[in-house]
Design an enzyme around this catalytic site. Structure first.
Site, mmCIF file in Angstrom:
data_model
loop_
_atom_site.group_PDB
_atom_site.id
_atom_site.type_symbol
_atom_site.label_atom_id
_atom_site.label_comp_id
_atom_site.label_asym_id
_atom_site.label_seq_id
_atom_site.Cartn_x
_atom_site.Cartn_y
_atom_site.Cartn_z
ATOM 1 N N HIS A 54 -5.483 -1.078 11.885
ATOM 2 C CA HIS A 54 -4.931 -1.682 10.675
ATOM 3 C C HIS A 54 -5.714 -2.940 10.324
ATOM 4 O O HIS A 54 -6.147 -3.683 11.217
ATOM 5 C CB HIS A 54 -3.459 -2.030 10.912
ATOM 6 C CG HIS A 54 -2.704 -2.453 9.687
ATOM 7 N ND1 HIS A 54 -2.726 -1.738 8.516
ATOM 8 C CD2 HIS A 54 -1.892 -3.520 9.450
ATOM 9 C CE1 HIS A 54 -1.948 -2.343 7.618
ATOM 10 N NE2 HIS A 54 -1.446 -3.429 8.164
ATOM 11 N N GLN A 113 0.812 -1.218 0.000
ATOM 12 C CA GLN A 113 0.000 0.000 0.000
ATOM 13 C C GLN A 113 0.844 1.265 0.000
ATOM 14 O O GLN A 113 0.317 2.367 -0.182
ATOM 15 C CB GLN A 113 -0.939 0.009 1.205
ATOM 16 C CG GLN A 113 -0.233 0.144 2.541
ATOM 17 C CD GLN A 113 -1.140 -0.086 3.730
ATOM 18 O OE1 GLN A 113 -1.487 -1.221 4.037
ATOM 19 N NE2 GLN A 113 -1.529 0.995 4.391
ATOM 20 N N ASN A 127 0.254 -9.247 5.250
ATOM 21 C CA ASN A 127 0.194 -7.799 5.386
ATOM 22 C C ASN A 127 0.233 -7.153 4.006
ATOM 23 O O ASN A 127 0.358 -7.837 2.980
ATOM 24 C CB ASN A 127 1.352 -7.310 6.266
ATOM 25 C CG ASN A 127 1.064 -5.961 6.907
ATOM 26 O OD1 ASN A 127 0.087 -5.304 6.597
ATOM 27 N ND2 ASN A 127 1.936 -5.539 7.811
ATOM 28 N N CYS A 157 -5.085 0.073 3.877
ATOM 29 C CA CYS A 157 -4.930 -1.324 4.311
ATOM 30 C C CYS A 157 -6.225 -2.110 4.208
ATOM 31 O O CYS A 157 -6.228 -3.277 3.807
ATOM 32 C CB CYS A 157 -4.387 -1.375 5.728
ATOM 33 S SG CYS A 157 -5.390 -0.496 6.959
#
Length: 449
Positions: free
Chosen positions: A367, A67, A388, A73
């Site tokens: 997040h 990102q 992630n 996110c």
């Protein structure tokens, strides 16, 4: 030494200094922390070694996404959740869906949603808490699962090749700043015009002109989103496929097709004002006007684990929201409550319950990421595998590892298909939700860069 004064006297400060100097360990700690930083001093080497990147349950995924310098996110996590299913169903090699396409429509829809909330509150004083809350951050990058669903249901999805990244999709601060400035001007113009006698109906007519200007600005920053496109690829068997004149909604229905509303947000917020087994929503938390409201079912943490693990075992990734900055090493990709012994390094205590951390602003969801595995020992998980969206140079090729203890303390939300819920929880989804204030901690948006 005691003092009854409200101010801190110089004599008291001198005593503090003397007390500090009288303990040799204080100077050792000061020298170590000032030279190397508290994390280097507090790191528990054994805890880091224990957090192995090995898992008994794993889901195959594509390469980790990035990102970059944006707070998208939740969009990355949402698209990463469905892209693996698209690839699996259609025998494709891993690929990326366009995050900038979702970003464009999120900002466009948020602008309209914001203006409608300004109209809703137009008789409030400008310095009222609700108006100031609306004006504080009308166009941030962050979002929630149900906001992702709203975008996909209305605007579909496209491959990244059709709408690639731009400078400002990957580095969004200045774009957001300028677009926010524009929205605040629209809000100011609206309230001034209303005080001068302009009706809400006339303001909505004016809004159409403003939204046309806003569309143009977004195109300048992010490029214009496609209304149709061709999609060509070779599958894993080498067979070539061509699909022409697809709309973004056509693409989503053809290559994914499931109803995203079958996926629900299960939260763990153990505060006194949110009994378990009840559903909740948050006032003024949304992006698409007329779209789905944010909707949560609050349960105990063991139930959160149970439903997340059930979906992982079925081979489906799990979107989740957490407080990623707590007790984590973002470079090593380790999230563990034992990773840093701050209390030992600083000779103090920080202990608070999870409920206290929420109530007193010490923690909230920051997040969104994706569970793609778990390490099951006996009947319990001791480590969770995390995909992630911070690029492949963090963690192990972009993947993180989370301890089960960290899950207990800093995990707030998972999104699972209803079929993985026990019958009583599925039935609980039929309740009318309790309406939370916009500033409630469960109204936070996932937007960590």
């Amino acid at each position: 030494m005691r003092t009854d004064d409200r101010a801190l006297s110089m004599e008291l400060i001198e005593q503090f200094s003397a007390d500090f100097g009288s303990v040799p360990a204080n100077r050792i700690a000061m020298n170590a922390v000032t030279k190397s930083g508290v994390n280097a001093v507090a790191t528990d080497r054994a805890a880091g070694i224990d957090m192995q990147f090995a898992f008994s349950e794993e889901i195959a995924t594509g390469p980790v996404t990035n990102q970059k310098q944006s707070g998208r996110c939740w969009l990355f996590a949402g698209l990463n959740t469905i892209r693996s299913d698209i690839a699996k169903r259609n025998n494709m090699e891993p690929f990326e869906l366009s995050q900038s396409y979702q970003m464009f429509w999120d900002k466009f829809e948020k602008a309209n949603y914001f203006l409608e909330r300004i109209f809703d509150t137009i008789e409030e004083d400008t310095d009222s808490r609700i108006v100031q809350w609306l004006l504080q951050s009308p166009l941030q990058d962050g979002g929630q699962w149900d906001m992702f669903v709203n975008l996909v249901e209305k605007h579909g999805v496209v491959p990244q090749s059709v709408m690639p990244e731009t400078f400002h999709s990957s580095k969004s601060y200045l774009m957001n700043r300028l677009l926010t400035k524009k929205l605040r001007k629209y809000a100011s113009d609206s309230r001034r015009a209303f005080r001068s006698g302009t009706t809400i109906e006339d303001l909505r007519e004016q809004k159409l002109t403003w939204m046309g200007e806003f569309y143009r600005l977004l195109c300048t920053f992010l490029g214009e989103p496609p209304s149709s496109f061709d999609f060509e690829y070779r599958d894993k068997d080498g067979e070539f496929h061509r699909h022409t004149d697809l709309s973004p909604l056509d693409f989503f229905q053809k290559f994914f097709g499931d109803d995203l509303r079958s996926y629900v947000s299960i939260i763990n917020a153990p505060t006194a004002d949110k009994p378990f087994g009840k559903t909740y929503t948050v006032k003024y938390l949304g992006n698409v006007e007329g779209g789905r409201n944010v909707f949560y079912l609050n349960v105990d943490i063991e139930t959160v684990k149970q439903v997340a693990l059930a979906q992982i075992k079925a081979g489906e990734p799990v979107w989740f929201g957490c407080d990623v900055g707590q007790m984590s090493d973002s470079e090593a990709g380790i999230m563990d409550t034992d990773l840093f012994d701050y209390e030992g390094a600083l000779n103090t205590t920080f202990a608070m319950t999870k409920a206290e951390r929420l109530d007193y602003g010490e923690s909230l969801m920051t997040h969104a990421m994706v569970f793609t595995g778990a390490n099951v020992v006996g009947e319990r998980v001791n480590r969770w595998k995390v995909e992630n969206s911070w690029g492949k140079d963090r963690g192990k090729d972009g993947f993180f590892v989370m301890s089960d203890a960290w899950f207990n303390d800093y995990m707030y939300q998972v999104v699972v298909h209803r079929k993985y819920l026990p019958a009583e929880l599925d039935a609980a989804l039929n309740q009318d939700p309790v309406l939370l204030n916009p500033w409630d901690p469960m109204g936070s948006l996932a937007m960590m860069r």
